[in-house]
Design a protein around this motif. Sequence first.
Motif, PDB file in Angstrom:
ATOM      1  N   HIS A  48       0.838  -1.201   0.000  1.00 53.18           N
ATOM      2  CA  HIS A  48       0.000   0.000   0.000  1.00 53.18           C
ATOM      3  C   HIS A  48       0.878   1.258   0.000  1.00 53.18           C
ATOM      4  N   LEU A  49       1.928   1.251   0.800  1.00 51.99           N
ATOM      5  CA  LEU A  49       2.838   2.396   0.839  1.00 51.99           C
ATOM      6  C   LEU A  49       3.500   2.617  -0.515  1.00 51.99           C
ATOM      7  N   SER A  50       3.816   1.545  -1.224  1.00 49.02           N
ATOM      8  CA  SER A  50       4.410   1.670  -2.556  1.00 49.02           C
ATOM      9  C   SER A  50       3.453   2.363  -3.519  1.00 49.02           C
ATOM     10  N   VAL A  51       2.175   1.987  -3.461  1.00 52.84           N
ATOM     11  CA  VAL A  51       1.171   2.640  -4.313  1.00 52.84           C
ATOM     12  C   VAL A  51       1.066   4.118  -3.969  1.00 52.84           C
ATOM     13  N   LEU A  52       1.072   4.430  -2.670  1.00 47.37           N
ATOM     14  CA  LEU A  52       0.998   5.822  -2.232  1.00 47.37           C
ATOM     15  C   LEU A  52       2.234   6.606  -2.667  1.00 47.37           C
ATOM     16  N   GLU A  53       3.400   5.973  -2.634  1.00 51.80           N
ATOM     17  CA  GLU A  53       4.627   6.629  -3.096  1.00 51.80           C
ATOM     18  C   GLU A  53       4.568   6.898  -4.593  1.00 51.80           C
ATOM     19  N   GLU A  54       4.113   5.919  -5.363  1.00 52.82           N
ATOM     20  CA  GLU A  54       4.003   6.086  -6.813  1.00 52.82           C
ATOM     21  C   GLU A  54       3.045   7.219  -7.171  1.00 52.82           C
ATOM     22  N   ALA A  55       2.017   7.414  -6.353  1.00 54.52           N
ATOM     23  CA  ALA A  55       1.044   8.482  -6.589  1.00 54.52           C
ATOM     24  C   ALA A  55       1.557   9.829  -6.082  1.00 54.52           C
ATOM     25  N   GLY A  56       2.678   9.831  -5.381  1.00 54.98           N
ATOM     26  CA  GLY A  56       3.246  11.058  -4.868  1.00 54.98           C
ATOM     27  C   GLY A  56       2.638  11.520  -3.551  1.00 54.98           C
ATOM     28  N   LEU A  57       1.810  10.676  -2.934  1.00 50.99           N
ATOM     29  CA  LEU A  57       1.156  11.046  -1.681  1.00 50.99           C
ATOM     30  C   LEU A  57       2.017  10.755  -0.456  1.00 50.99           C
ATOM     31  N   VAL A  58       3.026   9.925  -0.634  1.00 49.63           N
ATOM     32  CA  VAL A  58       3.951   9.590   0.456  1.00 49.63           C
ATOM     33  C   VAL A  58       5.369   9.696  -0.091  1.00 49.63           C
ATOM     34  N   ARG A  59       6.231  10.321   0.696  1.00 47.88           N
ATOM     35  CA  ARG A  59       7.662  10.365   0.413  1.00 47.88           C
ATOM     36  C   ARG A  59       8.348   9.500   1.458  1.00 47.88           C
ATOM     37  N   ALA A  60       9.458   8.919   1.079  1.00 44.87           N
ATOM     38  CA  ALA A  60      10.196   8.098   2.047  1.00 44.87           C
ATOM     39  C   ALA A  60      11.683   8.372   1.912  1.00 44.87           C
ATOM     40  N   HIS A  61      12.370   8.260   3.023  1.00 41.94           N
ATOM     41  CA  HIS A  61      13.821   8.346   3.010  1.00 41.94           C
ATOM     42  C   HIS A  61      14.371   7.306   3.981  1.00 41.94           C
ATOM     43  N   ARG A  62      15.607   6.945   3.748  1.00 40.35           N
ATOM     44  CA  ARG A  62      16.257   5.957   4.608  1.00 40.35           C
ATOM     45  C   ARG A  62      17.080   6.648   5.676  1.00 40.35           C
ATOM     46  N   ASP A  63      16.997   6.087   6.858  1.00 37.58           N
ATOM     47  CA  ASP A  63      17.841   6.485   7.970  1.00 37.58           C
ATOM     48  C   ASP A  63      18.531   5.208   8.423  1.00 37.58           C
ATOM     49  N   GLY A  64      19.690   4.949   7.851  1.00 41.45           N
ATOM     50  CA  GLY A  64      20.349   3.661   8.076  1.00 41.45           C
ATOM     51  C   GLY A  64      19.563   2.579   7.357  1.00 41.45           C
TER      52      GLY A  64
ATOM     53  N   HIS B  18       6.655   9.868   4.973  1.00 46.96           N
ATOM     54  CA  HIS B  18       6.089  11.188   5.221  1.00 46.96           C
ATOM     55  C   HIS B  18       4.933  11.440   4.266  1.00 46.96           C
ATOM     56  N   LEU B  19       3.910  12.111   4.757  1.00 51.42           N
ATOM     57  CA  LEU B  19       2.765  12.517   3.954  1.00 51.42           C
ATOM     58  C   LEU B  19       3.165  13.679   3.052  1.00 51.42           C
ATOM     59  N   ASP B  20       2.744  13.627   1.792  1.00 49.91           N
ATOM     60  CA  ASP B  20       2.956  14.727   0.853  1.00 49.91           C
ATOM     61  C   ASP B  20       1.592  15.117   0.297  1.00 49.91           C
ATOM     62  N   THR B  21       1.111  16.285   0.656  1.00 48.81           N
ATOM     63  CA  THR B  21      -0.238  16.707   0.263  1.00 48.81           C
ATOM     64  C   THR B  21      -0.273  17.454  -1.061  1.00 48.81           C
ATOM     65  N   GLU B  22       0.862  17.624  -1.707  1.00 41.22           N
ATOM     66  CA  GLU B  22       0.902  18.379  -2.963  1.00 41.22           C
ATOM     67  C   GLU B  22      -0.039  17.807  -4.043  1.00 41.22           C
ATOM     68  N   PRO B  23      -0.111  16.494  -4.241  1.00 41.55           N
ATOM     69  CA  PRO B  23      -1.051  15.978  -5.243  1.00 41.55           C
ATOM     70  C   PRO B  23      -2.513  16.303  -4.912  1.00 41.55           C
ATOM     71  N   LEU B  24      -2.835  16.381  -3.627  1.00 36.81           N
ATOM     72  CA  LEU B  24      -4.201  16.743  -3.234  1.00 36.81           C
ATOM     73  C   LEU B  24      -4.467  18.214  -3.526  1.00 36.81           C
ATOM     74  N   ARG B  25      -3.456  19.038  -3.330  1.00 35.45           N
ATOM     75  CA  ARG B  25      -3.602  20.464  -3.660  1.00 35.45           C
ATOM     76  C   ARG B  25      -3.857  20.646  -5.147  1.00 35.45           C
ATOM     77  N   ALA B  26      -3.199  19.842  -5.971  1.00 30.72           N
ATOM     78  CA  ALA B  26      -3.396  19.936  -7.425  1.00 30.72           C
ATOM     79  C   ALA B  26      -4.850  19.634  -7.797  1.00 30.72           C
ATOM     80  N   ILE B  27      -5.468  18.699  -7.097  1.00 34.17           N
ATOM     81  CA  ILE B  27      -6.876  18.381  -7.353  1.00 34.17           C
ATOM     82  C   ILE B  27      -7.751  19.566  -6.972  1.00 34.17           C
ATOM     83  N   ILE B  28      -7.479  20.153  -5.823  1.00 28.75           N
ATOM     84  CA  ILE B  28      -8.278  21.293  -5.357  1.00 28.75           C
ATOM     85  C   ILE B  28      -8.125  22.477  -6.302  1.00 28.75           C
TER      86      ILE B  28
END
Length: 93
Positions: free
Chosen positions: A51-67, A73-83
């Motif tokens: 599910h997280l992979s689908v959300l990342e592909e849609a740009g709704l979730v960003r991820a980074h590695r710490d070790g 992290h939530l990214d609301t930019e795609p939702l803003r584009a809809i609005i």
Amino acid sequence: MADVYKALADPTRRLILDELLVRDGQTLFEICGRLAMRHGSTSTRQAVSQHLSVLEEAGLVRAHRDGRTKIHHLDTEPLRAIIERWPLDRPGE
């Protein structure tokens, strides 16, 4: 934009976004725990990861590695584009 609608169509993915809104910057383990405790979800870690992979592909979730840990992290930019495409305030109504 179609990826955003596909991602939002699934109730588990919407719950994941809700949990990231409440507390941003979570690991897969933390998200699974919150889904189980707060929503009674029985989804496996593998299912939540998909599910997280689908959300990342849609740009709704960003991820980074710490070790070895991946932080989501939530990214609301795609939702803003809809609005912006369909504003709620319409002049003349």
